[in-house]
Design a protein around this motif. Sequence first.
Motif, PDB file in Angstrom:
ATOM      1  N   GLY A 550      64.343  93.810 112.976  1.00 36.22           N
ATOM      2  CA  GLY A 550      64.543  92.800 113.995  1.00 36.22           C
ATOM      3  C   GLY A 550      63.630  93.029 115.178  1.00 36.22           C
ATOM      4  O   GLY A 550      62.588  93.681 115.062  1.00 36.22           O
ATOM      5  N   ASP A 560      67.709  90.952 119.203  1.00 37.52           N
ATOM      6  CA  ASP A 560      67.851  90.099 118.016  1.00 37.52           C
ATOM      7  C   ASP A 560      67.598  90.993 116.804  1.00 37.52           C
ATOM      8  O   ASP A 560      66.515  91.017 116.235  1.00 37.52           O
ATOM      9  CB  ASP A 560      66.863  88.939 118.062  1.00 37.52           C
ATOM     10  CG  ASP A 560      67.081  87.962 116.910  1.00 37.52           C
ATOM     11  OD1 ASP A 560      68.088  88.117 116.183  1.00 37.52           O
ATOM     12  OD2 ASP A 560      66.245  87.061 116.726  1.00 37.52           O
ATOM     13  N   ARG A 562      69.178  92.941 113.121  1.00 40.88           N
ATOM     14  CA  ARG A 562      70.104  92.850 111.985  1.00 40.88           C
ATOM     15  C   ARG A 562      70.200  94.219 111.324  1.00 40.88           C
ATOM     16  O   ARG A 562      69.210  94.766 110.843  1.00 40.88           O
ATOM     17  CB  ARG A 562      69.615  91.806 110.979  1.00 40.88           C
ATOM     18  CG  ARG A 562      70.619  91.469 109.873  1.00 40.88           C
ATOM     19  CD  ARG A 562      70.133  90.249 109.116  1.00 40.88           C
ATOM     20  NE  ARG A 562      70.926  89.942 107.938  1.00 40.88           N
ATOM     21  CZ  ARG A 562      72.037  89.226 107.934  1.00 40.88           C
ATOM     22  NH1 ARG A 562      72.503  88.747 109.082  1.00 40.88           N
ATOM     23  NH2 ARG A 562      72.684  88.956 106.813  1.00 40.88           N
ATOM     24  N   ASN A 580      74.920  91.657 112.943  1.00 40.84           N
ATOM     25  CA  ASN A 580      73.927  91.023 113.808  1.00 40.84           C
ATOM     26  C   ASN A 580      74.170  91.457 115.252  1.00 40.84           C
ATOM     27  O   ASN A 580      75.277  91.317 115.777  1.00 40.84           O
ATOM     28  CB  ASN A 580      74.014  89.503 113.706  1.00 40.84           C
ATOM     29  CG  ASN A 580      73.648  89.005 112.323  1.00 40.84           C
ATOM     30  OD1 ASN A 580      72.762  89.550 111.670  1.00 40.84           O
ATOM     31  ND2 ASN A 580      74.341  87.971 111.864  1.00 40.84           N
ATOM     32  N   THR A 582      72.888  90.743 118.956  1.00 44.15           N
ATOM     33  CA  THR A 582      72.147  89.769 119.761  1.00 44.15           C
ATOM     34  C   THR A 582      72.584  89.884 121.218  1.00 44.15           C
ATOM     35  O   THR A 582      73.371  90.749 121.590  1.00 44.15           O
ATOM     36  CB  THR A 582      72.402  88.341 119.247  1.00 44.15           C
ATOM     37  OG1 THR A 582      73.810  88.078 119.294  1.00 44.15           O
ATOM     38  CG2 THR A 582      71.909  88.182 117.804  1.00 44.15           C
ATOM     39  N   ASP A 593      78.397  89.585 109.544  1.00 43.08           N
ATOM     40  CA  ASP A 593      78.008  88.438 108.716  1.00 43.08           C
ATOM     41  C   ASP A 593      78.995  88.328 107.556  1.00 43.08           C
ATOM     42  O   ASP A 593      78.779  88.868 106.460  1.00 43.08           O
ATOM     43  CB  ASP A 593      76.575  88.633 108.214  1.00 43.08           C
ATOM     44  CG  ASP A 593      76.031  87.383 107.542  1.00 43.08           C
ATOM     45  OD1 ASP A 593      76.841  86.497 107.197  1.00 43.08           O
ATOM     46  OD2 ASP A 593      74.804  87.295 107.370  1.00 43.08           O
TER      47      ASP A 593
END
Length: 660
Positions: A550, A560, A562, A580, A582, A593
């Motif tokens: 990322g 951002d 993963r 994830n 962020t 996820d």
Amino acid sequence: MRWVLRIALVLVALVIVLGVGLLLLPADRIARIATDQFEVATGRQMTVEGPVRPTLWPTLGISTGPVTIANAEWSQQGPMLTAESLNVGVDPMALIRGDVRITGVDVQGPRVQLEIAADGRANWDMRAAAADVVAAATSDAGEGGPVASSTTLPAFSLDEARLSAGNLVYLDNRSGQRFELSEIDVNLRLPDFNGLAELDLSAVTQGQRLSVTGAVDGFSAFLGSGAVPVTLTAGIGDASLSFDGRAGLAPMAIGGQVSADFPDIATVFRAANMAAPNIPRGLGRSAKIDGEVTVTEDSRATLRNASVQLDQNIMRTAMDVALRGERPRITAQITAGALDLSGLTADEAAGGTESAAGWSRTPIDVSALQAADAEIALTADSIDLGDAQLGRTNLLTRLESGRMVTEIRELAAYGGQFAGNAVVNSRGGLSTRVDLKGTDVALQPLLTQFAGYDRLLTTGDVSVNMLGVGNDMHTLMNSLEGQGSVSFGKGELRGLDLVGMLRTLDTSYVGAGQKTIFDSISASFNVKNGVLRNDDLAFKAPLVTATGKGSVGIGAQTLDYRLFPVLLESAGGGLKVPLNITGTWANPRFQLDLDELVKQQYGDEIEELKGQAEDAVTKRINEELGTDLKTLDGVEDVLKKELKNRGAGGLLDLLGGKRP
């Protein structure tokens, strides 16, 4: 400033002319001779107003009215010098013997104007004007005619010279700087031209009392035969400066012991009518200097065996300064024990470089890098930066035409060792490059200081090669480009319980008190336009492993990323749930996820159901349209064709819809 001294000596010579002539010539004739000789020597007009009267009591001598010396033609500030009156006393018995012995000189109310023009010309530099006067005199005398000159100072003695209630103004039209001395009182004693000269001076500047006391042992030799013993003591407010050594004017030579004590450096700047710089604590809000100084004719100065104390920091220093050329050149070796530079980070914190609102947009002033060229070696046992504690430090900094390169020969910091170099370039704006390698580095204090991120506690190796361009922190951070790598051992990630999150599929395992223990982390990265990108993160922990890829917005302070964690069998068995990450550095967000989790758990069943549904739909279409579709891949083309053939109503019947 030699011409200032020359003017003073010429004035002394004229006093001698007045003294010798008072018994031989009429007073007005004496005044004309003196003023004519001054113009020949300096190129400036000298005016003596009022009568020039001989005096017989209480001392033999002369007295004048107001005296004026013209300024440079380009100056708009009025005369260069004015005085209310001049009184000269001489020893009559010495005159009878043919000697000139001045018993007293008294100058009342002198006003001196020193000025530099916008193009750099100084009003006290009279060489060109004097040359023009001599050339004109030569022409008037005829080819080869002799021209008298009185620029050579005859031997004289002076029991006492007093200057009272004087005023001096210095004006630099290039910068607008103005400096003024008022209430000037001077007492000068020279009983023997070849012997001891003594000076006492007091004045006031910007409300501060200035005092100067000096002695020259061998005045005539000081003027033109080399260095002689000289002592000097000066003070302004609580600040003091002293010199004890040897000095001479022709050739210029100074050598001796200098001591300076400035309890408050800002007071000195204010006394000079200059804005006091905002000096961080530890770099010279107060200063003491004690060492051996030399100054030579070729504009070179040295400082040897010096002890320099800047606030609480004490350093041993050796320094050379060359003043010729476009800018001064400084060469120095500095050795210190423990340096406290915590004031640097304290001032930085007050101004703010990074916050929830982003990097500071305040312009960074690096114009000081253009002031001099330098090569400075620094060795210190430790350096306290407030936010960071540095151990043994060995740095070599080279500054050339505004570009500063620091070679890090040895640097113990953040629990490890660093080597490499750092560049700060002020040519055409600010740019900087850092090329560093660190071993056994503690990551938390490093990231806290440079990125405001304090959640990763571990030690390991760091390699960074980064370039930034911009005149403020915001622009610099958004312009970063380069590459690097990290490799860390055991540690913990605070604010996230990755194992608890995977076991319960609950993203609330974040925040204060949560943490993930790990065995190792390794990654490499590239940076472009202030965005760090990574695709090879390897994370190993007792109960979980993970890979990741990322981006991290260094300029925007965003995340951002993963993470692909795998819960080990000992912790609950092979569960893989992508995470994830962020949001911002100040407020990161963690989201599992779950779509990917469903695919892992029920992927086969979902595919089987999708296949059964597809078969049913395909069979119905084939029955209604008389086609032979095997899958739904070509159903779009078939429906378009049938739409044209049957119209919308027939197609709705086919699909089970209702007509309008």
